[in-house]
Design a protein around this motif. Structure first.
Motif, PDB file in Angstrom:
ATOM      1  N   GLY A 272     100.755 -33.878  55.567  1.00  9.70           N
ATOM      2  CA  GLY A 272     101.370 -33.063  54.410  1.00  9.70           C
ATOM      3  C   GLY A 272     100.643 -31.742  54.451  1.00  9.70           C
ATOM      4  N   VAL A 273     100.131 -31.305  53.376  1.00 10.66           N
ATOM      5  CA  VAL A 273      99.430 -29.904  53.519  1.00 10.66           C
ATOM      6  C   VAL A 273      98.085 -30.099  53.622  1.00 10.66           C
ATOM      7  CG1 VAL A 273     101.453 -28.807  52.124  1.00 10.66           C
ATOM      8  CG2 VAL A 273      99.421 -29.532  51.070  1.00 10.66           C
ATOM      9  N   LYS A 274      97.737 -31.255  53.690  1.00 12.67           N
ATOM     10  CA  LYS A 274      96.057 -31.529  53.594  1.00 12.67           C
ATOM     11  C   LYS A 274      95.619 -31.052  54.976  1.00 12.67           C
ATOM     12  CE  LYS A 274      96.480 -36.082  51.144  1.00 12.67           C
ATOM     13  NZ  LYS A 274      95.838 -35.381  49.972  1.00 12.67           N
ATOM     14  N   PRO A 275      94.531 -30.662  54.925  1.00 14.49           N
ATOM     15  CA  PRO A 275      93.800 -30.121  56.202  1.00 14.49           C
ATOM     16  C   PRO A 275      93.244 -31.372  57.067  1.00 14.49           C
ATOM     17  CG  PRO A 275      92.247 -30.353  54.598  1.00 14.49           C
ATOM     18  CD  PRO A 275      93.201 -30.768  53.896  1.00 14.49           C
ATOM     19  N   THR A 276      93.433 -30.947  58.404  1.00 13.79           N
ATOM     20  CA  THR A 276      92.903 -31.847  59.363  1.00 13.79           C
ATOM     21  C   THR A 276      91.545 -32.245  59.282  1.00 13.79           C
ATOM     22  OG1 THR A 276      92.334 -30.462  61.308  1.00 13.79           O
ATOM     23  CG2 THR A 276      94.709 -30.959  60.900  1.00 13.79           C
ATOM     24  N   LEU A 277      91.079 -33.472  59.692  1.00 13.30           N
ATOM     25  CA  LEU A 277      89.564 -33.655  59.784  1.00 13.30           C
ATOM     26  C   LEU A 277      88.836 -32.759  60.511  1.00 13.30           C
ATOM     27  CD1 LEU A 277      89.749 -37.601  59.819  1.00 13.30           C
ATOM     28  CD2 LEU A 277      89.043 -36.132  57.644  1.00 13.30           C
ATOM     29  N   ALA A 278      89.502 -32.327  61.837  1.00 11.22           N
ATOM     30  CA  ALA A 278      88.702 -31.290  62.800  1.00 11.22           C
ATOM     31  C   ALA A 278      88.507 -30.017  61.889  1.00 11.22           C
ATOM     32  CB  ALA A 278      89.584 -30.983  63.967  1.00 11.22           C
ATOM     33  N   TYR A 279      89.360 -29.451  61.327  1.00  7.51           N
ATOM     34  CA  TYR A 279      89.371 -28.476  60.427  1.00  7.51           C
ATOM     35  C   TYR A 279      88.271 -28.438  59.243  1.00  7.51           C
ATOM     36  CZ  TYR A 279      90.033 -23.948  57.968  1.00  7.51           C
ATOM     37  OH  TYR A 279      89.912 -22.895  57.364  1.00  7.51           O
ATOM     38  N   CYS A 280      88.223 -29.670  58.666  1.00 13.12           N
ATOM     39  CA  CYS A 280      87.144 -29.863  57.719  1.00 13.12           C
ATOM     40  C   CYS A 280      85.818 -29.813  58.238  1.00 13.12           C
ATOM     41  CB  CYS A 280      87.413 -31.339  56.988  1.00 13.12           C
ATOM     42  SG  CYS A 280      88.819 -31.459  56.009  1.00 13.12           S
ATOM     43  N   LEU A 281      85.799 -30.524  59.392  1.00  6.30           N
ATOM     44  CA  LEU A 281      84.209 -30.485  60.023  1.00  6.30           C
ATOM     45  C   LEU A 281      83.890 -29.272  60.630  1.00  6.30           C
ATOM     46  CD1 LEU A 281      82.078 -32.659  60.629  1.00  6.30           C
ATOM     47  CD2 LEU A 281      83.294 -32.890  62.997  1.00  6.30           C
ATOM     48  N   ASP A 282      84.882 -28.263  61.028  1.00  2.37           N
ATOM     49  CA  ASP A 282      84.607 -27.002  61.577  1.00  2.37           C
ATOM     50  C   ASP A 282      84.252 -26.092  60.530  1.00  2.37           C
ATOM     51  OD1 ASP A 282      85.259 -27.713  64.309  1.00  2.37           O
ATOM     52  OD2 ASP A 282      87.319 -26.961  64.406  1.00  2.37           O
ATOM     53  N   GLY A 283      84.961 -26.481  59.231  1.00  2.00           N
ATOM     54  CA  GLY A 283      84.876 -25.558  57.945  1.00  2.00           C
ATOM     55  C   GLY A 283      83.403 -25.692  57.571  1.00  2.00           C
ATOM     56  N   LEU A 284      82.937 -26.907  57.533  1.00  2.00           N
ATOM     57  CA  LEU A 284      81.716 -27.233  56.952  1.00  2.00           C
ATOM     58  C   LEU A 284      80.580 -26.720  57.949  1.00  2.00           C
ATOM     59  CD1 LEU A 284      81.874 -30.795  55.560  1.00  2.00           C
ATOM     60  CD2 LEU A 284      81.501 -28.854  54.480  1.00  2.00           C
ATOM     61  N   LYS A 285      80.891 -26.856  59.098  1.00  2.00           N
ATOM     62  CA  LYS A 285      79.844 -26.371  60.249  1.00  2.00           C
ATOM     63  C   LYS A 285      79.832 -24.773  59.940  1.00  2.00           C
ATOM     64  CE  LYS A 285      79.006 -25.796  65.320  1.00  2.00           C
ATOM     65  NZ  LYS A 285      79.627 -26.074  66.434  1.00  2.00           N
ATOM     66  N   LEU A 286      80.802 -24.021  60.156  1.00  2.00           N
ATOM     67  CA  LEU A 286      81.058 -22.433  59.694  1.00  2.00           C
ATOM     68  C   LEU A 286      80.041 -21.901  58.429  1.00  2.00           C
ATOM     69  CD1 LEU A 286      81.766 -19.918  60.998  1.00  2.00           C
ATOM     70  CD2 LEU A 286      84.076 -20.129  59.896  1.00  2.00           C
ATOM     71  N   LEU A 287      80.375 -22.687  57.261  1.00  2.00           N
ATOM     72  CA  LEU A 287      79.730 -22.478  56.258  1.00  2.00           C
ATOM     73  C   LEU A 287      78.275 -22.735  56.177  1.00  2.00           C
ATOM     74  CD1 LEU A 287      82.137 -24.024  53.444  1.00  2.00           C
ATOM     75  CD2 LEU A 287      81.884 -21.457  53.945  1.00  2.00           C
ATOM     76  N   HIS A 288      77.990 -23.666  56.981  1.00  2.00           N
ATOM     77  CA  HIS A 288      76.432 -23.899  57.168  1.00  2.00           C
ATOM     78  C   HIS A 288      76.052 -22.880  57.894  1.00  2.00           C
ATOM     79  CE1 HIS A 288      72.927 -25.703  59.458  1.00  2.00           C
ATOM     80  NE2 HIS A 288      72.623 -25.583  58.267  1.00  2.00           N
ATOM     81  N   GLU A 289      76.649 -22.374  59.105  1.00  2.00           N
ATOM     82  CA  GLU A 289      76.260 -21.223  59.931  1.00  2.00           C
ATOM     83  C   GLU A 289      75.995 -19.926  59.412  1.00  2.00           C
ATOM     84  OE1 GLU A 289      78.853 -21.672  63.308  1.00  2.00           O
ATOM     85  OE2 GLU A 289      77.556 -23.244  64.351  1.00  2.00           O
ATOM     86  N   MET A 290      77.011 -19.558  58.536  1.00  2.00           N
ATOM     87  CA  MET A 290      77.076 -18.469  57.593  1.00  2.00           C
ATOM     88  C   MET A 290      75.640 -18.244  56.990  1.00  2.00           C
ATOM     89  SD  MET A 290      80.791 -18.331  56.244  1.00  2.00           S
ATOM     90  CE  MET A 290      82.356 -17.639  57.459  1.00  2.00           C
ATOM     91  N   HIS A 291      75.326 -19.389  56.053  1.00  2.00           N
ATOM     92  CA  HIS A 291      74.130 -19.411  55.092  1.00  2.00           C
ATOM     93  C   HIS A 291      73.103 -19.292  55.674  1.00  2.00           C
ATOM     94  CE1 HIS A 291      77.427 -20.122  52.196  1.00  2.00           C
ATOM     95  NE2 HIS A 291      76.870 -19.597  51.329  1.00  2.00           N
ATOM     96  N   GLN A 292      72.754 -20.106  56.982  1.00  2.00           N
ATOM     97  CA  GLN A 292      71.845 -19.921  57.738  1.00  2.00           C
ATOM     98  C   GLN A 292      71.589 -18.712  58.382  1.00  2.00           C
ATOM     99  OE1 GLN A 292      71.903 -22.442  61.611  1.00  2.00           O
ATOM    100  NE2 GLN A 292      70.060 -23.599  60.532  1.00  2.00           N
ATOM    101  N   SER A 293      72.575 -18.096  58.883  1.00  2.00           N
ATOM    102  CA  SER A 293      72.345 -16.752  59.359  1.00  2.00           C
ATOM    103  C   SER A 293      71.983 -15.711  58.198  1.00  2.00           C
ATOM    104  CB  SER A 293      73.407 -16.440  60.078  1.00  2.00           C
ATOM    105  OG  SER A 293      73.905 -17.055  61.192  1.00  2.00           O
TER     106      SER A 293
END
Length: 348
Positions: A272-293
């Motif tokens: 449906g409109v749910k995100p893919t697991l790949a997108y979920c994982l990439d999203g968490l990774k990106l948010l972590h990298e943003m805050h770490q930087s």
């Protein structure tokens, strides 16, 4: 009038112009140059024309659609998504549906980003029946494996982790307000130090024995206390960065660890409109990298503040403070897009 410097063979100058573009009038001039040089269908140029005209506040979604439909010979799913997303944020979200229909007629398959953008558009549709039709289509075609309850359960666990990240980001913003205030107070003291070192600036008080040293000592003590407070605040930023990192690592372990490691196909599965697991994982990774930087940038700015204590420069102080306020490593619109896709099913 836009001044166009010499065009290099690989078109690097025009890329630079596109990146600095601030208005549709500038974009149209650059677009005209790209047409004359025959470069307008190159991905590096076409994607920037689409993204600016569709997504920027000063853009024009209609312009992006005309460019997509009349000038691009083989637009990708990403290109179509950009225009759909642009219309979903515009005053005429109905056009998102029209573009989506044209996309299907042209034989382009939607991906895991198309449906969330459509869901966002339906929240603002003038005609309720259009929204119902879109949701019906998503229910029918947006899921490759509706019976996979286990996958839905994992996605819900990811969404819970994103809510934890939202909580950490709320704490981050509170710390940001505190740090900006502390930084501003420290900058004010540093800015005053040069003035206080000159006894001529004390006026009638200059006759008081030792006043210069006493005032300087008091200011330096205040500065020292503020710097200690700033370092404590930085430690709290570090704790949030570590917490988001742990949330990401735990999420990765959820799908990569154990004997039931998920396949690439499962990671890309759209329900449906749910995100893919790949997108979920990439999203968490990106948010972590943003805050770490951003944490590393803040520590560098505080180090720069300490250096300026010895050799103050008002211009440098202002530049450091502005960089601190801007938080360039955490672009708000990009962060919002991540959460819009993760929680697309919650959009009314």
């Amino acid at each position: 009038m836009l001044k166009v410097p010499f065009l290099t063979r690989n078109g690097e100058t025009l890329i630079a112009l596109l990146e600095k573009c601030q208005s549709m009038s500038e974009l149209k001039q650059i677009h005209a140059l790209l047409l004359s040089f025959g470069l307008y269908q190159e991905d590096e140029f076409s994607s920037k024309i689409l993204s600016f005209s569709a997504l920027f506040d000063s853009g024009n979604a209609d312009y992006s659609y005309r460019f997509l439909s009349s000038q691009l010979s083989n637009p990708s799913t990403f290109d179509w998504n950009t225009v759909i997303r642009g219309y979903s944020k515009s005053r005429n979200p109905n056009r998102s549906i029209s573009v989506f229909i044209r996309m299907l007629r042209d034989g382009v398959s939607p991906d895991h980003l198309t449906y969330p953008f459509l869901a966002k558009a339906t929240a603002s549709l003038m005609k309720r029946e259009l929204g119902v039709a879109v949701h019906a289509h998503i229910s029918k075609h947006g899921s490759h494996y509706q019976g996979c309850k286990n996958m839905e359960t994992i996605i819900k666990k990811f969404q819970q982790r994103f809510k934890k990240v939202q909580g950490e980001m709320h704490c981050w913003e509170e710390l940001q307000s505190r740090l900006v205030s502390q930084f501003s107070n420290a900058s004010s003291i540093i800015d005053r130090l040069q003035v206080l070192k000159d006894v001529k600036n004390y006026g009638s008080l200059s006759c008081v024995n030792g006043i210069e040293d006493a005032v300087l000592m008091k200011q330096l003590q205040s500065l020292q206390n503020i710097l200690i407070s700033i370092n404590k605040t930085l430690e709290e930023f570090r704790s949030i960065t570590l917490s988001i990192g742990k949330i990401y690592r735990d999420a990765r372990q959820l799908i990569e660890g154990g004997s039931n490691k998920l396949s690439v196909k499962q990671l890309q599965l759209q329900i449906g409109v749910k995100p893919t697991l790949a997108y979920c994982l990439d999203g968490l990774k990106l948010l972590h990298e943003m805050h770490q930087s951003e944490y590393h940038l803040k520590t560098s700015l505080v180090s720069g503040l300490s250096v300026l204590t010895l050799k103050p420069n008002p211009g440098d102080l202002i530049a450091l403070q502005q960089l601190l306020v801007d938080q360039p490593n955490i672009p708000k619109e990009e962060v919002q897009d991540i959460f819009d896709i993760i929680f697309a099913e919650d959009i009314p």
